[in-house]
Motif scaffolding. Structure first.
Motif, PDB file in Angstrom:
ATOM      1  N   GLN A  40       8.069  -0.620  -7.780  1.00 24.75           N
ATOM      2  CA  GLN A  40       7.818  -1.893  -8.466  1.00 24.75           C
ATOM      3  C   GLN A  40       6.322  -2.125  -8.675  1.00 24.75           C
ATOM      4  N   THR A  41       5.553  -1.853  -7.600  1.00 22.98           N
ATOM      5  CA  THR A  41       4.104  -2.044  -7.725  1.00 22.98           C
ATOM      6  C   THR A  41       3.541  -1.074  -8.759  1.00 22.98           C
ATOM      7  N   ARG A  42       4.012   0.148  -8.713  1.00 21.46           N
ATOM      8  CA  ARG A  42       3.534   1.130  -9.696  1.00 21.46           C
ATOM      9  C   ARG A  42       3.842   0.651 -11.112  1.00 21.46           C
ATOM     10  N   ALA A  43       5.034   0.109 -11.278  1.00 24.84           N
ATOM     11  CA  ALA A  43       5.425  -0.366 -12.608  1.00 24.84           C
ATOM     12  C   ALA A  43       4.483  -1.466 -13.073  1.00 24.84           C
ATOM     13  N   LEU A  44       4.123  -2.355 -12.145  1.00 26.60           N
ATOM     14  CA  LEU A  44       3.196  -3.433 -12.516  1.00 26.60           C
ATOM     15  C   LEU A  44       1.828  -2.866 -12.884  1.00 26.60           C
ATOM     16  N   LEU A  45       1.386  -1.885 -12.119  1.00 29.97           N
ATOM     17  CA  LEU A  45       0.061  -1.307 -12.381  1.00 29.97           C
ATOM     18  C   LEU A  45       0.024  -0.584 -13.735  1.00 29.97           C
ATOM     19  N   MET A  46       1.194  -0.074 -14.126  1.00 29.69           N
ATOM     20  CA  MET A  46       1.273   0.607 -15.430  1.00 29.69           C
ATOM     21  C   MET A  46       1.136  -0.357 -16.603  1.00 29.69           C
ATOM     22  N   GLN A  47       1.503  -1.615 -16.359  1.00 34.07           N
ATOM     23  CA  GLN A  47       1.544  -2.578 -17.461  1.00 34.07           C
ATOM     24  C   GLN A  47       0.210  -3.247 -17.752  1.00 34.07           C
ATOM     25  N   TYR A  48      -0.681  -3.168 -16.788  1.00 30.24           N
ATOM     26  CA  TYR A  48      -1.919  -3.959 -16.878  1.00 30.24           C
ATOM     27  C   TYR A  48      -2.972  -3.217 -17.713  1.00 30.24           C
ATOM     28  N   PRO A  49      -3.753  -3.936 -18.538  1.00 30.35           N
ATOM     29  CA  PRO A  49      -4.693  -3.212 -19.425  1.00 30.35           C
ATOM     30  C   PRO A  49      -6.023  -2.791 -18.778  1.00 30.35           C
ATOM     31  N   TRP A  50      -6.287  -3.141 -17.548  1.00 30.22           N
ATOM     32  CA  TRP A  50      -7.443  -2.672 -16.783  1.00 30.22           C
ATOM     33  C   TRP A  50      -8.786  -2.788 -17.505  1.00 30.22           C
ATOM     34  N   PRO A  51      -9.256  -4.030 -17.714  1.00 33.77           N
ATOM     35  CA  PRO A  51     -10.581  -4.176 -18.352  1.00 33.77           C
ATOM     36  C   PRO A  51     -11.697  -3.524 -17.532  1.00 33.77           C
ATOM     37  N   GLY A  52     -11.526  -3.438 -16.205  1.00 38.66           N
ATOM     38  CA  GLY A  52     -12.551  -2.771 -15.366  1.00 38.66           C
ATOM     39  C   GLY A  52     -12.260  -1.289 -15.182  1.00 38.66           C
ATOM     40  N   ASN A  53     -11.278  -0.800 -15.932  1.00 36.93           N
ATOM     41  CA  ASN A  53     -10.934   0.619 -15.974  1.00 36.93           C
ATOM     42  C   ASN A  53     -10.591   1.207 -14.609  1.00 36.93           C
ATOM     43  N   VAL A  54     -10.938   2.493 -14.387  1.00 39.69           N
ATOM     44  CA  VAL A  54     -10.437   3.185 -13.192  1.00 39.69           C
ATOM     45  C   VAL A  54     -10.996   2.558 -11.912  1.00 39.69           C
ATOM     46  N   ARG A  55     -12.215   2.022 -11.991  1.00 41.71           N
ATOM     47  CA  ARG A  55     -12.784   1.396 -10.794  1.00 41.71           C
ATOM     48  C   ARG A  55     -11.907   0.212 -10.345  1.00 41.71           C
ATOM     49  N   GLU A  56     -11.480  -0.587 -11.310  1.00 43.17           N
ATOM     50  CA  GLU A  56     -10.657  -1.744 -10.989  1.00 43.17           C
ATOM     51  C   GLU A  56      -9.303  -1.290 -10.424  1.00 43.17           C
ATOM     52  N   LEU A  57      -8.732  -0.244 -11.032  1.00 37.51           N
ATOM     53  CA  LEU A  57      -7.460   0.283 -10.525  1.00 37.51           C
ATOM     54  C   LEU A  57      -7.639   0.746  -9.072  1.00 37.51           C
ATOM     55  N   ARG A  58      -8.727   1.459  -8.814  1.00 33.33           N
ATOM     56  CA  ARG A  58      -8.979   1.948  -7.455  1.00 33.33           C
ATOM     57  C   ARG A  58      -9.082   0.775  -6.469  1.00 33.33           C
ATOM     58  N   ASN A  59      -9.788  -0.269  -6.877  1.00 35.40           N
ATOM     59  CA  ASN A  59      -9.951  -1.418  -5.995  1.00 35.40           C
ATOM     60  C   ASN A  59      -8.612  -2.063  -5.669  1.00 35.40           C
ATOM     61  N   VAL A  60      -7.756  -2.178  -6.684  1.00 37.06           N
ATOM     62  CA  VAL A  60      -6.454  -2.818  -6.460  1.00 37.06           C
ATOM     63  C   VAL A  60      -5.587  -1.936  -5.551  1.00 37.06           C
ATOM     64  N   VAL A  61      -5.607  -0.618  -5.820  1.00 39.63           N
ATOM     65  CA  VAL A  61      -4.798   0.291  -4.987  1.00 39.63           C
ATOM     66  C   VAL A  61      -5.275   0.211  -3.530  1.00 39.63           C
ATOM     67  N   GLU A  62      -6.580   0.174  -3.349  1.00 38.87           N
ATOM     68  CA  GLU A  62      -7.158   0.101  -1.997  1.00 38.87           C
ATOM     69  C   GLU A  62      -6.696  -1.187  -1.299  1.00 38.87           C
ATOM     70  N   GLN A  63      -6.761  -2.259  -2.057  1.00 33.97           N
ATOM     71  CA  GLN A  63      -6.380  -3.571  -1.530  1.00 33.97           C
ATOM     72  C   GLN A  63      -4.918  -3.570  -1.073  1.00 33.97           C
ATOM     73  N   VAL A  64      -4.049  -3.052  -1.947  1.00 37.51           N
ATOM     74  CA  VAL A  64      -2.619  -3.068  -1.647  1.00 37.51           C
ATOM     75  C   VAL A  64      -2.307  -2.154  -0.463  1.00 37.51           C
ATOM     76  N   VAL A  65      -2.961  -0.975  -0.451  1.00 38.12           N
ATOM     77  CA  VAL A  65      -2.696  -0.019   0.626  1.00 38.12           C
ATOM     78  C   VAL A  65      -3.142  -0.600   1.968  1.00 38.12           C
TER      79      VAL A  65
END
Ligand SMILES: Nc1ncnc2c1ncn2[C@@H]1O[C@H](COP(=O)(O)OP(=O)(O)OP(=O)(O)O)[C@@H](O)[C@H]1O
Length: 445
Positions: A336-361
């Motif tokens: 479910q979380t992966r599905a949500l992450l796939m939908q988001y347009p990530w204005p901060g690009n890979v850095r923002e994705l990394r931060n969110v993954v780190e936060q959730v983990v």
């Protein structure tokens, strides 16, 4: 549109073919004047440039002499000799009689500017790389593999490189990878973040200073170019370089010579320059914020790192890569979380994705920030919030499954065993899922 961006024609006219051996390695592009947009491929040999129709490269510019310039093309460089022209030949505003040119040099004859560039380095004509990583950058999307193709080709050479990409797209990683995969890998890699240095100190940071040259200069100091001797200088956020310092950088790029602030002598440096910018430098040139000649010199080889919203199919791979770096299993994030992450347009690009993954983990999935799912750049919609909860959730998972499987099967070139290993999914179950989404490469129903 500047000629660089144009659908320029390689002007392989018959006159250029005679008496020349070997492969085309360099191209002379006409940037301005009546022939703007033309590109003349150069093989090893001698070419004449001028107004006379008998010249190999004819320029219909009144300020150009009939026989203006001679170009002797060698494997890696070109020697330009002025043929006694009336108005002279210039590089970087300096008149010359004979001069060795490097790729990127812009020659001015009359009102015509000519730029020497390596053979066609346009990304769109390149084949796709088969790799899914370059240094620390990962990606399997078409856009990333196009960038990897460019990087594979340019890294081992010595030419300067300009990296363009939005914030967080991996420009730093890219610059470092270029250095690591070049013959200079054993030399220093010196980073100057031009956005992070106060503008009054940029000059000294780049070129060094001698003791007492300004308040605070308590001793001699070598600048970044000197410190990077036999290595690479990475100029991050090059668009921040103040206009008054731009001619000094141009000189370093053209002649590889550096003078410390307050010093009298020039040092010769052997460095490769990799620059990066998140702003569009062509626009900065048009707005008068960046010198055109410096831009042309820097943009000899260009690579663009695509925004993450342009390549959502890379998200599963990036998430797995990040989890691995954090010492976690792919299962550390729910579907479910992966599905949500796939939908988001990530204005901060890979850095923002990394931060969110780190936060959730680290904090658990409840810590997933509120990622609104606006319509993506590619037109994909977020979850339909008007549907009943169960239906909306199922729909979201369907979309995620399809995207994940499509990317997986493309990456594994249709090899189910490999795909099942890489995704850590049972082979039979994987087949079932592929069939469900009509993606089974064997085409079996
Ligand atoms: N393609 C990629 N593969 C793996 N990690 C990536 C990739 N792109 C970016 N990253 C991650 O995102 C972080 C930010 O990347 P980087 O600092 O290179 O971006 P940048 O484009 O230089 O950003 P800025 O313009 O803000 O300096 C990196 O530390 C890395 O973790």
């Amino acid at each position: 549109m500047p000629p660089d961006e144009d659908e320029e024609l390689l002007d392989a006219t018959a006159t250029l073919q005679r008496g020349r051996a070997g492969q085309v390695r360099m191209v002379l592009r006409v940037l301005s004047g009546a022939e703007a947009g033309k590109a003349h491929p150069l093989k090893q040999g001698t070419y004449t440039v001028g107004k006379a129709p008998t010249c190999d490269i004819v320029l219909t510019d009144k300020a150009v002499s009939r026989q203006h310039l001679k170009l002797e093309v060698h494997a890696e460089h070109v020697v330009a000799t002025d043929l006694g022209s009336h108005n002279g030949s210039f590089v970087e505003g300096l008149r010359f009689t004979a001069m060795e040119l490097r790729p990127g040099s812009v020659i001015t004859l009359g009102t015509t500017e000519l730029k020497l560039v390596p053979e066609d380095t346009r990304e769109r004509s390149l084949p796709l790389s088969s790799r899914d990583r370059f240094g620390a950058l990962v990606g399997t999307s078409r856009k990333m593999r196009e960038a990897f193709t460019v990087l594979e080709r340019l890294a081992p050479g010595g030419a300067d490189v300009l990296i363009h990409g939005e914030t967080g797209t991996g420009k730093d990683l890219c610059a470092e990878a270029i250095h690591q995969l070049s013959p200079r890998a054993k030399g220093p890699f010196v980073i100057v973040d031009l956005a992070g240095v106060p503008s009054t100190l940029i000059e000294s940071e780049l070129f060094g200073h001698v003791k007492g040259s300004f308040t605070g200069a308590q001793g001699d100091r070598a600048g970044a170019f000197e410190r990077a001797q036999n290595g690479t200088v990475f100029l991050d956020e090059i668009g921040e370089l103040p206009l008054d310092l731009q001619p000094r950088l141009l000189r370093v790029l053209e002649r590889r010579q550096v003078k410390r602030v307050g010093g009298n002598d020039y040092f010769t440096v052997n460095v490769r320059v990799v620059a990066a910018s998140h702003v569009n430098l062509e626009q900065a040139v048009q707005q008068g914020k960046f010198r055109r000649d410096l831009f042309h010199r820097l943009a000899v080889l260009r690579v663009t790192l695509p925004a993450l919203r342009e390549r959502p199919e890379d998200i599963p791979l990036l998430i797995d890569h990040m989890l691995k770096l954090m010492g976690r299993q792919p299962g550390a994030l729910s579907d479910q979380t992966r599905a949500l992450l796939m939908q988001y347009p990530w204005p901060g690009n890979v850095r923002e994705l990394r931060n969110v993954v780190e936060q959730v983990v680290n904090l658990g999935e409840e810590a997933l920030p509120d990622l609104e799912a606006p319509q993506g750049a590619d037109g994909r919609k977020g979850p339909d919030l008007d549907l009943p909860f169960k239906e909306a959730k199922e729909h979201l998972i369907e979309v995620f499954e399809r995207d994940y499987l499509k990317n997986l099967i493309e990456r594994c070139e249709g090899n189910i065993s490999r795909a099942s290993r890489e995704a850590d999914i049972d082979r039979v179950y994987l087949r079932k899922l592929l069939r469900k989404h009509g993606l089974d490469p064997s085409g079996e129903p």
